[in-house]
Design an enzyme around this catalytic site. Structure first.
Site, PDB file in Angstrom:
ATOM      1  N   HIS A 215      -2.465   0.374   0.043  1.00 50.89           N
ATOM      2  CA  HIS A 215      -3.412   1.157  -0.585  1.00 50.89           C
ATOM      3  C   HIS A 215      -3.698   1.028  -1.860  1.00 50.89           C
ATOM      4  O   HIS A 215      -4.740   1.733  -2.394  1.00 50.89           O
ATOM      5  CB  HIS A 215      -3.291   2.634  -0.140  1.00 50.89           C
ATOM      6  CG  HIS A 215      -3.522   3.027   1.227  1.00 50.89           C
ATOM      7  ND1 HIS A 215      -4.410   3.294   1.934  1.00 50.89           N
ATOM      8  CD2 HIS A 215      -2.490   3.002   2.162  1.00 50.89           C
ATOM      9  CE1 HIS A 215      -4.524   3.508   3.162  1.00 50.89           C
ATOM     10  NE2 HIS A 215      -2.905   3.292   3.292  1.00 50.89           N
TER      11      HIS A 215
ATOM     12  N   LYS B 128     -13.900  12.259  -6.998  1.00 52.00           N
ATOM     13  CA  LYS B 128     -12.603  11.557  -6.638  1.00 52.00           C
ATOM     14  C   LYS B 128     -11.558  11.878  -7.775  1.00 52.00           C
ATOM     15  O   LYS B 128     -11.937  12.621  -8.782  1.00 52.00           O
ATOM     16  CB  LYS B 128     -12.825   9.920  -6.911  1.00 52.00           C
ATOM     17  CG  LYS B 128     -13.731   9.771  -8.158  1.00 52.00           C
ATOM     18  CD  LYS B 128     -14.353   8.160  -8.374  1.00 52.00           C
ATOM     19  CE  LYS B 128     -15.278   7.752  -7.510  1.00 52.00           C
ATOM     20  NZ  LYS B 128     -14.993   7.026  -6.153  1.00 52.00           N
ATOM     21  N   ARG B 129     -10.310  11.389  -7.404  1.00 51.66           N
ATOM     22  CA  ARG B 129      -9.203  11.852  -8.356  1.00 51.66           C
ATOM     23  C   ARG B 129      -9.652  11.456  -9.657  1.00 51.66           C
ATOM     24  O   ARG B 129     -10.574  10.542  -9.869  1.00 51.66           O
ATOM     25  CB  ARG B 129      -7.775  11.189  -7.946  1.00 51.66           C
ATOM     26  CG  ARG B 129      -7.259  11.740  -6.992  1.00 51.66           C
ATOM     27  CD  ARG B 129      -6.084  11.076  -6.495  1.00 51.66           C
ATOM     28  NE  ARG B 129      -6.377   9.687  -6.269  1.00 51.66           N
ATOM     29  CZ  ARG B 129      -5.702   8.651  -6.607  1.00 51.66           C
ATOM     30  NH1 ARG B 129      -4.598   8.536  -6.997  1.00 51.66           N
ATOM     31  NH2 ARG B 129      -6.255   7.318  -6.203  1.00 51.66           N
TER      32      ARG B 129
ATOM     33  N   LYS C  32     -11.203   4.740 -12.486  1.00 48.89           N
ATOM     34  CA  LYS C  32     -12.262   5.124 -11.754  1.00 48.89           C
ATOM     35  C   LYS C  32     -13.434   5.203 -12.854  1.00 48.89           C
ATOM     36  O   LYS C  32     -14.732   5.445 -12.447  1.00 48.89           O
ATOM     37  CB  LYS C  32     -12.075   6.303 -10.840  1.00 48.89           C
ATOM     38  CG  LYS C  32     -11.060   6.053  -9.946  1.00 48.89           C
ATOM     39  CD  LYS C  32     -10.785   7.429  -9.227  1.00 48.89           C
ATOM     40  CE  LYS C  32      -9.813   7.014  -8.092  1.00 48.89           C
ATOM     41  NZ  LYS C  32     -10.071   6.643  -6.717  1.00 48.89           N
TER      42      LYS C  32
ATOM     43  N   THR D  30     -13.451   5.943  -0.073  1.00 54.84           N
ATOM     44  CA  THR D  30     -13.707   6.520   1.085  1.00 54.84           C
ATOM     45  C   THR D  30     -14.923   7.329   0.875  1.00 54.84           C
ATOM     46  O   THR D  30     -15.681   7.682   1.591  1.00 54.84           O
ATOM     47  CB  THR D  30     -12.762   7.216   1.991  1.00 54.84           C
ATOM     48  OG1 THR D  30     -11.973   7.912   1.045  1.00 54.84           O
ATOM     49  CG2 THR D  30     -12.130   6.038   2.553  1.00 54.84           C
TER      50      THR D  30
ATOM     51  N   LYS E  95     -18.730   8.253   2.670  1.00 56.68           N
ATOM     52  CA  LYS E  95     -19.305   9.534   2.926  1.00 56.68           C
ATOM     53  C   LYS E  95     -20.689   9.800   2.231  1.00 56.68           C
ATOM     54  O   LYS E  95     -21.280  10.341   2.937  1.00 56.68           O
ATOM     55  CB  LYS E  95     -18.317  10.580   2.393  1.00 56.68           C
ATOM     56  CG  LYS E  95     -17.012  10.935   3.209  1.00 56.68           C
ATOM     57  CD  LYS E  95     -15.985  11.536   2.429  1.00 56.68           C
ATOM     58  CE  LYS E  95     -14.351  11.221   3.168  1.00 56.68           C
ATOM     59  NZ  LYS E  95     -13.454  11.439   2.124  1.00 56.68           N
TER      60      LYS E  95
END
Ligand code: NBG
Length: 803
Positions: free
Chosen positions: A347, A536-537, A542, A646, A650
């Site tokens: 992952h 998100k985290r 990111k 993911t 969504k």
């Protein structure tokens, strides 16, 4: 209509509710508390599903097909009540009965705790997969730990994240069933004795007690299970420890999700947790298999152990141990079975997440397991030496499982299991050609891609009833069971009436979210503004920081340039993220976002155009409100770093348009919707890789060349934020200038330009409306039903159950 159950009609259900309330809590339904209503409803629903659950378990006991066990350190299941009501087809009856009694079902749904047995995408993915497994009638089970405390609850204090324990079990968990009879003793420590054969003499046992949580399939009377193992004292008390120390130590095994692993003790505990549920799961499956077939030599024909990231890697040596030491098989037979019974998903390519266990740490805790890993490595090395010449020493040492005193868990997984997969096309290509290229050369057939997915039942059907109703009206209801039918909406992409409906839906969802934010955090958002979402985290790759810098940029333009205000669509920037508790820099970024939010929201010149909010304690149920309310979906990781994502799926499914880099599953979203329905910007993975190879990133030069970047960075340290110390953000400033691995400044201008394009596009309602339609229509492929079908067909060789 349900036959002969309390859920047959509103009347029967109301009566049952009333009776059960009195019998359990000695109060009438009218006088009951929310908590009591929740518990009574939950108990009745659990009883309703019990029949199907038992039948599904019996069907498995009789079946000669194959079952999959999905081992994952995390399952971020979220609330269950709504899911269960919908999947059992009883929501309308319950809702009506509640209304009749003068209560709101919503309140009861929101009362449920949201079990935080995960940290982010990996755990939520596992939960989506369970939902799809049950809904498609596959015999599939989750295996994990029943953590007493889930991921911390986040509080924001003075702009910083604070962590509070998440005591999710304090009032019991209505869905779980304790299965004491299926407990397993898990051995630790001790030594291995040799007298012709190896005999492991553990010093200590910990009892693993399973708690099963039902996973209700959608309208199919099929119920799967998530098995959560709880650590308890074994009957065999250790001799060399006081009972007090023994109990105290074992409590920790199912105590916390991800204890701090920066310390040696934390690492040891984490390893003990990994072995705990891997061993318990493997043992119990083997025990049942043996009872059914009388042998384990056909295990691979009926069972598949899926290893979700490397955390459950010990499934491999544990299975070898059982086959060798308990079944007395020869090595080759045991190895062949293990090989055919295990599959591994990677992952991430982030080095920090590629687990390595020091031998000195693992060996004393798991002496027999260590021997087996060593033997697997020895045999593998022999094969390599036969295949490659000695001068390819570097290659061989890169492939080795044990290297320089550490065990590389990913290497063990690749060598021992039948398949390795990445989670999006780009990610798998990177695994094959960069990160794991030596292994790809060795085992080209093992590598596969399965692009992630999300359950459209939770992420569209329950969380966005308004959009679901629009879809039913436009294209019928078949998309609910076959999400690829969402494509039928494409025929209406130019239908302006549809665009209007979608905007009305968005407005409603934005209003609901704005109300919650206002109530909880006192920030009021304008539901007519563009909701720009990054949830998100919190991690540097990111690039929440790039988003924050851009907001500063907008703030300055709005403040000083009245012309800009005229063309700017008012925006509400919404962040949601938890930072790992030991990740200092991520916590600084949270502080920065909150400091910017204070500045922007309290400036009357700017706040009509711009609002910023960092929502407190982002979790699954919060996400269920946020996804439907989004207009713009921020997916802005440094290309190559986000394995899939993911949240991007969504948001797309709910009609948000992606602004993103060519990273993870964004690449596939881009391919599906085309250039005109997404805002792609920035470096691609190859360019990023080249910059790394050449070591050519010089952020300071960009700062020197670009007056705007210069200006923005200086705001971090020049006293612009009056409410904090001038040096509060100096570390951020310095990292961006001198050591930023994630190329924020390099992509900044492109990011800003992409925002300008998005802003312009939003002015044209029908252009934006069409973009929404295309994104929704193309999102069906990201249903986890498709992912699970891919796994079932290509990796697990699993067939759905037919009665
Ligand atoms: C995460 C990736 C995401 C991906 C999820 C689910 C880990 C280790 N990895 O990009 O960062 O979507 O896994 O596959 O949490």
């Amino acid at each position: 209509m349900k036959k002969n159950t309390v859920f047959s009609s509103v009347t029967t259900f109301s009566k049952a509710m009333q009776e059960r309330m009195q019998a359990t809590y000695l109060v009438s339904l009218e006088a009951s508390s929310l908590r009591q209503r929740y518990h009574v409803l939950g108990t009745l629903v659990k009883e309703e599903l019990a029949q199907s659950w038992m039948k599904s378990n019996q069907a498995l006991a009789k079946s000669t097909g194959r079952e999959v066990h999905y081992f994952s350190m995390e399952f971020l299941i979220g609330r269950m009540i709504t899911n269960n009501l919908i999947n059992l087809g009883i929501r309308d009856i319950v809702e009506a009965a509640f209304q009749q009694a003068g209560f709101h079902l919503n309140e009861v749904q929101e009362f449920e705790t949201d079990p935080g047995l995960g940290t982010g995408g990996l755990g939520r993915l596992a939960a989506c997969y369970l939902d799809s497994l049950a809904s498609l009638k596959y015999f599939g089970f989750g295996q994990s730990i029943r953590y007493r405390y889930g991921l911390f609850k986040q509080k924001i204090k003075n702009g910083y994240q604070e962590e509070r324990p998440d005591n999710w079990l304090s009032d019991g968990y209505v869905w779980e069933i304790r299965k004491e009879e299926e407990s397993e003793d898990i051995p630790y420590f001790g030594y291995v004795e040799y007298d012709g054969k190896m005999t492991y003499k553990p010093a200590e046992f910990i009892k693993a007690v399973p708690y099963d949580v039902p996973i209700v399939g959608a309208n199919n009377q099929f119920v799967g299970s998530l098995r959560l193992w709880n650590a308890e004292p074994s009957r065999k008390y250790p001799k060399n420890k006081s009972p007090f120390d023994y109990e105290f130590d074992l409590q920790k095994i199912s105590g916390f999700l991800y204890p701090d692993d920066t310390t040696e003790d934390g690492k040891r505990l984490r390893l003990m947790q990994q072995y705990f549920f891997s061993s318990a799961g493997v043992k119990s499956v083997c025990r049942k298999h043996k009872a059914k077939y009388g042998t384990l030599s056909n295990l691979h024909e009926h069972v598949l152990f899926h290893i979700n990231d490397t955390h459950p890697t010990l499934v491999i040596p544990e299975l070898m141990r059982i086959l060798l030491d308990e079944e007395h098989m020869e090595w080759d037979e045991a190895w062949a079975i293990t090989n055919q019974t295990t599959a591994y998903t990677n992952h991430t390519i982030m080095a920090e997440a590629l687990e390595k266990w020091p031998v000195y740490l693992l060996q004393p805790i798991l002496p027999r397991i260590y021997q087996l890993i060593e033997e697997i490595n020895r045999r593998f090395m022999n094969q390599l030496i036969e295949r490659y010449s000695y001068d390819q020493f570097d290659l061989i040492s890169r492939l080795a499982i044990i290297h320089q005193g550490s065990i590389r868990m990913a290497n063990l997984c690749i060598v021992a299991s039948k398949s390795v997969n990445g989670v999006a096309k780009l990610h798998t290509e990177i695994l094959k050609h960069v990160e794991m290229k030596d292994f790809y050369q060795l085992y080209p057939d093992k590598f596969q891609n399965v692009t992630n997915g999300i359950t459209h039942r939770r992420w569209l059907i329950h969380s966005n009833r308004e959009l679901s109703a629009i879809l039913d009206e436009m294209i019928g209801t078949s998309w609910r069971t076959n999400p690829s039918h969402l494509e039928r909406l494409l025929a209406y992409q130019d239908d302006t009436a549809l665009h209007e409906k979608l905007f009305a839906m968005k407005h409603q969802k934005k209003l609901a979210l704005a109300n919650r934010i206002e109530k909880e955090q006192g920030v009021s958002l304008n539901p007519d503004s563009m909701f720009d979402i990054q949830v998100k985290r919190l991690h540097e790759y990111k690039r929440q920081l790039m988003n924050a810098l851009h907001i500063l940029d907008l703030y300055d333009s709005l403040k000083h340039n009245p012309e800009f205000r005229k063309t700017y669509v008012p925006h509400s920037f919404i962040f949601g993220a938890k930072a790992a508790s030991g990740y200092y820099f991520a916590k600084k970024i949270i502080k920065l976002i909150n400091t910017i939010a204070d500045k922007v929201n309290n400036d009357p010149d700017v706040s009509p155009y711009l609002k910023v909010v960092f929502v407190e304690n982002y979790n699954v149920s919060y996400a269920e409100m946020i996804m439907p309310a989004a207009d713009l979906s921020e997916q802005i990781s440094t290309a190559s770093k986000e394995a899939s994502g993911t949240g991007n799926m969504k948001l797309m499914m709910n009609g948000a348009i992606t602004i993103g880099t060519e990273d993870g599953a964004n690449v596939e979203i881009h391919e599906l919707v085309g250039d005109e329905n997404i805002f792609i910007f920035g470096l691609n993975a190859e360019q990023v890789n080249q910059i790394y190879q050449e070591k050519s990133y010089r952020p300071k030069a960009l700062y020197d060349q670009s007056p705007r970047i210069h200006f923005l960075l200086d705001l971090l340290v020049n006293g612009f934020f009056e409410q904090v110390d001038k040096n509060e953000f100096r570390e951020i400033y310095e990292r961006l200038l001198y050591e930023d691995h994630y190329l924020v400044l390099r992509d900044y201008d492109a990011y800003k330009a992409a925002h300008d394009v998005a802003n312009l596009a939003y002015h044209d309602k029908h252009r934006w409306g069409k973009m929404m339609v295309v994104n929704i229509a193309k999102s069906g492929i990201f249903s986890s039903d498709r992912s699970i079908q891919d796994y079932a067909e290509r990796i697990w060789n699993l067939k759905p159950y037919h009665d």
